[in-house]
Design a protein around this motif. Sequence first.
Motif, PDB file in Angstrom:
ATOM      1  N   VAL A   1       0.833  -1.099   0.122  1.00  0.00           N
ATOM      2  CA  VAL A   1      -0.276   0.373  -0.355  1.00  0.00           C
ATOM      3  C   VAL A   1       1.052   1.188   0.269  1.00  0.00           C
ATOM      4  O   VAL A   1       1.340   1.158   0.988  1.00  0.00           O
ATOM      5  N   CYS A   2       1.098   2.248  -1.077  1.00  0.00           N
ATOM      6  CA  CYS A   2       2.127   2.729  -1.716  1.00  0.00           C
ATOM      7  C   CYS A   2       0.928   4.457  -0.779  1.00  0.00           C
ATOM      8  O   CYS A   2      -0.559   4.834  -1.631  1.00  0.00           O
ATOM      9  N   ILE A   3       1.109   5.140  -0.238  1.00  0.00           N
ATOM     10  CA  ILE A   3       0.063   6.275   0.383  1.00  0.00           C
ATOM     11  C   ILE A   3       1.055   7.371   0.063  1.00  0.00           C
ATOM     12  O   ILE A   3       1.986   7.772   0.661  1.00  0.00           O
ATOM     13  N   ASN A   4       0.816   8.206  -1.312  1.00  0.00           N
ATOM     14  CA  ASN A   4       1.255   9.630  -1.588  1.00  0.00           C
ATOM     15  C   ASN A   4       3.007   9.177  -1.531  1.00  0.00           C
ATOM     16  O   ASN A   4       3.987   9.583  -1.130  1.00  0.00           O
ATOM     17  N   PRO A   5       2.862   8.231  -2.691  1.00  0.00           N
ATOM     18  CA  PRO A   5       4.773   7.447  -2.895  1.00  0.00           C
ATOM     19  C   PRO A   5       5.667   8.843  -3.365  1.00  0.00           C
ATOM     20  O   PRO A   5       5.207   9.431  -4.632  1.00  0.00           O
ATOM     21  N   ALA A   6       6.718   8.832  -3.063  1.00  0.00           N
ATOM     22  CA  ALA A   6       7.855   9.553  -3.655  1.00  0.00           C
ATOM     23  C   ALA A   6       8.147   8.734  -5.407  1.00  0.00           C
ATOM     24  O   ALA A   6       9.300   7.577  -4.418  1.00  0.00           O
ATOM     25  N   LEU A   7       7.481   9.012  -5.862  1.00  0.00           N
ATOM     26  CA  LEU A   7       7.735   7.636  -7.380  1.00  0.00           C
ATOM     27  C   LEU A   7       7.569   8.516  -8.366  1.00  0.00           C
ATOM     28  O   LEU A   7       6.700   9.043  -8.999  1.00  0.00           O
ATOM     29  N   LYS A   8       8.102   7.650  -9.406  1.00  0.00           N
ATOM     30  CA  LYS A   8       7.546   8.247 -11.115  1.00  0.00           C
ATOM     31  C   LYS A   8       6.679   7.555 -11.131  1.00  0.00           C
ATOM     32  O   LYS A   8       6.050   7.008 -10.981  1.00  0.00           O
TER      33      LYS A   8
ATOM     34  N   LYS B   1      -4.520  15.129  -5.636  1.00  0.00           N
ATOM     35  CA  LYS B   1      -4.105  16.018  -6.596  1.00  0.00           C
ATOM     36  C   LYS B   1      -3.388  17.605  -5.831  1.00  0.00           C
ATOM     37  O   LYS B   1      -2.433  18.235  -5.590  1.00  0.00           O
ATOM     38  N   HIS B   2      -3.641  17.339  -4.421  1.00  0.00           N
ATOM     39  CA  HIS B   2      -3.113  18.736  -3.291  1.00  0.00           C
ATOM     40  C   HIS B   2      -1.409  17.631  -2.813  1.00  0.00           C
ATOM     41  O   HIS B   2      -1.369  18.778  -2.439  1.00  0.00           O
ATOM     42  N   ASP B   3      -0.960  17.305  -3.838  1.00  0.00           N
ATOM     43  CA  ASP B   3       0.535  16.436  -2.227  1.00  0.00           C
ATOM     44  C   ASP B   3       1.455  17.487  -3.476  1.00  0.00           C
ATOM     45  O   ASP B   3       1.595  16.242  -4.820  1.00  0.00           O
ATOM     46  N   ARG B   4       1.752  18.727  -2.850  1.00  0.00           N
ATOM     47  CA  ARG B   4       2.933  19.334  -2.980  1.00  0.00           C
ATOM     48  C   ARG B   4       4.269  18.857  -4.010  1.00  0.00           C
ATOM     49  O   ARG B   4       4.654  19.154  -4.877  1.00  0.00           O
ATOM     50  N   PRO B   5       4.827  18.464  -2.757  1.00  0.00           N
ATOM     51  CA  PRO B   5       5.728  17.788  -2.483  1.00  0.00           C
ATOM     52  C   PRO B   5       6.228  16.242  -3.662  1.00  0.00           C
ATOM     53  O   PRO B   5       7.329  16.675  -4.181  1.00  0.00           O
ATOM     54  N   THR B   6       5.094  16.264  -4.341  1.00  0.00           N
ATOM     55  CA  THR B   6       5.921  14.706  -5.061  1.00  0.00           C
ATOM     56  C   THR B   6       5.663  15.125  -6.080  1.00  0.00           C
ATOM     57  O   THR B   6       6.202  15.545  -7.591  1.00  0.00           O
ATOM     58  N   LYS B   7       4.995  16.290  -7.078  1.00  0.00           N
ATOM     59  CA  LYS B   7       4.713  17.478  -7.374  1.00  0.00           C
ATOM     60  C   LYS B   7       5.785  18.030  -8.016  1.00  0.00           C
ATOM     61  O   LYS B   7       6.642  18.221  -9.542  1.00  0.00           O
TER      62      LYS B   7
ATOM     63  N   PHE C   1     -10.939  13.952  -0.163  1.00  0.00           N
ATOM     64  CA  PHE C   1     -10.113  14.032   1.157  1.00  0.00           C
ATOM     65  C   PHE C   1      -8.892  14.663   1.783  1.00  0.00           C
ATOM     66  O   PHE C   1      -9.221  14.925   2.590  1.00  0.00           O
ATOM     67  N   LEU C   2      -8.299  14.458   0.591  1.00  0.00           N
ATOM     68  CA  LEU C   2      -6.776  14.874   1.915  1.00  0.00           C
ATOM     69  C   LEU C   2      -6.379  15.657   0.391  1.00  0.00           C
ATOM     70  O   LEU C   2      -5.841  15.376  -0.682  1.00  0.00           O
TER      71      LEU C   2
ATOM     72  N   PHE D   1      -3.257  12.009   4.416  1.00  0.00           N
ATOM     73  CA  PHE D   1      -3.671  10.475   4.826  1.00  0.00           C
ATOM     74  C   PHE D   1      -3.949  10.168   6.214  1.00  0.00           C
ATOM     75  O   PHE D   1      -4.219   9.703   6.929  1.00  0.00           O
ATOM     76  N   PHE D   2      -2.848  10.640   7.607  1.00  0.00           N
ATOM     77  CA  PHE D   2      -3.243  10.467   8.388  1.00  0.00           C
ATOM     78  C   PHE D   2      -3.769  11.164   9.594  1.00  0.00           C
ATOM     79  O   PHE D   2      -3.574  10.995  10.402  1.00  0.00           O
ATOM     80  N   LYS D   3      -4.015  12.362   9.203  1.00  0.00           N
ATOM     81  CA  LYS D   3      -5.378  12.631  10.076  1.00  0.00           C
ATOM     82  C   LYS D   3      -6.332  11.053  10.589  1.00  0.00           C
ATOM     83  O   LYS D   3      -6.729  10.825   9.548  1.00  0.00           O
ATOM     84  N   TYR D   4      -6.630  11.554  11.540  1.00  0.00           N
ATOM     85  CA  TYR D   4      -7.547  10.108  12.017  1.00  0.00           C
ATOM     86  C   TYR D   4      -8.813  10.087  11.389  1.00  0.00           C
ATOM     87  O   TYR D   4      -9.484   9.297  10.367  1.00  0.00           O
ATOM     88  N   LYS D   5      -9.361  10.943  11.406  1.00  0.00           N
ATOM     89  CA  LYS D   5     -11.066  11.397  10.253  1.00  0.00           C
ATOM     90  C   LYS D   5     -10.777  11.115   8.738  1.00  0.00           C
ATOM     91  O   LYS D   5     -11.611  10.065   8.272  1.00  0.00           O
ATOM     92  N   ASN D   6      -9.377  11.669   8.139  1.00  0.00           N
ATOM     93  CA  ASN D   6      -8.580  10.312   7.085  1.00  0.00           C
ATOM     94  C   ASN D   6      -8.393   9.332   7.245  1.00  0.00           C
ATOM     95  O   ASN D   6      -9.307   8.824   5.678  1.00  0.00           O
ATOM     96  N   MET D   7      -8.079   9.046   7.698  1.00  0.00           N
ATOM     97  CA  MET D   7      -7.764   7.415   7.340  1.00  0.00           C
ATOM     98  C   MET D   7      -9.041   6.761   7.873  1.00  0.00           C
ATOM     99  O   MET D   7      -9.404   5.301   7.305  1.00  0.00           O
ATOM    100  N   ASP D   8     -10.037   7.298   8.778  1.00  0.00           N
ATOM    101  CA  ASP D   8     -11.407   6.425   8.569  1.00  0.00           C
ATOM    102  C   ASP D   8     -11.999   6.213   7.204  1.00  0.00           C
ATOM    103  O   ASP D   8     -13.368   5.699   7.414  1.00  0.00           O
TER     104      ASP D   8
END
Length: 185
Positions: A87-94, A112-118, A158-159, A165-172
């Motif tokens: 399970v890859c959560i916001n992977p830093a992969l190509k 789409k809100h994952d700025r570091p990987t962009k 959600f994210l 992802f690691f905010k409890y409400k989002n994990m739920d």
Amino acid sequence: MNVLIHGYNVSDPMTTVGRLQNRLSNTYLFVYGWFGLTSVLLYNEREAKRLKKFLEQNPTSTVYAHSNGCAIAVLAAELGAKIPKLVCINPALKTNYVFPDTIEHVCVVHTKHDRPTKVARFLDKVPFVQLLVPNAWGAMGSDGAEDARAKNFDFTDFLDGHSAFFKYKNMDKCLPKIRQWLASL
């Protein structure tokens, strides 16, 4: 067993992937310590070898990895580690990364809100600067995987960030969908 692998620039994994211990049973937190960019370049392979050894003794493990933890997990697989479920959560992969056959099933959580990987994708295209970006790093955390074997979960609704992802409400909200997919395999 569920193996949890944190990302880089994380001094306390319990603020990210470690929170899954409250939602999953039988977990092992694979800690490699705080890594800056230089550490990623120098030590990811060492950690992948260490992970490979652990997985050889725990061959039915499901691996939950975040960001650079995904790069370590796939490098371990490239070195021959067998991973039944990744399970890859916001992977830093190509985005065009092809997962090795030593990984049986893989899902990719992205937003789409994952700025570091962009940013990693952008910097990888800048001459000379690309030498400072790890080879594996790209925008899979924001755009998902192109590999047909990967199950993409676009949780943009959600994210709102790289570690959201690691905010409890989002994990739920997100984790039941992932667990349902894993159970269907």
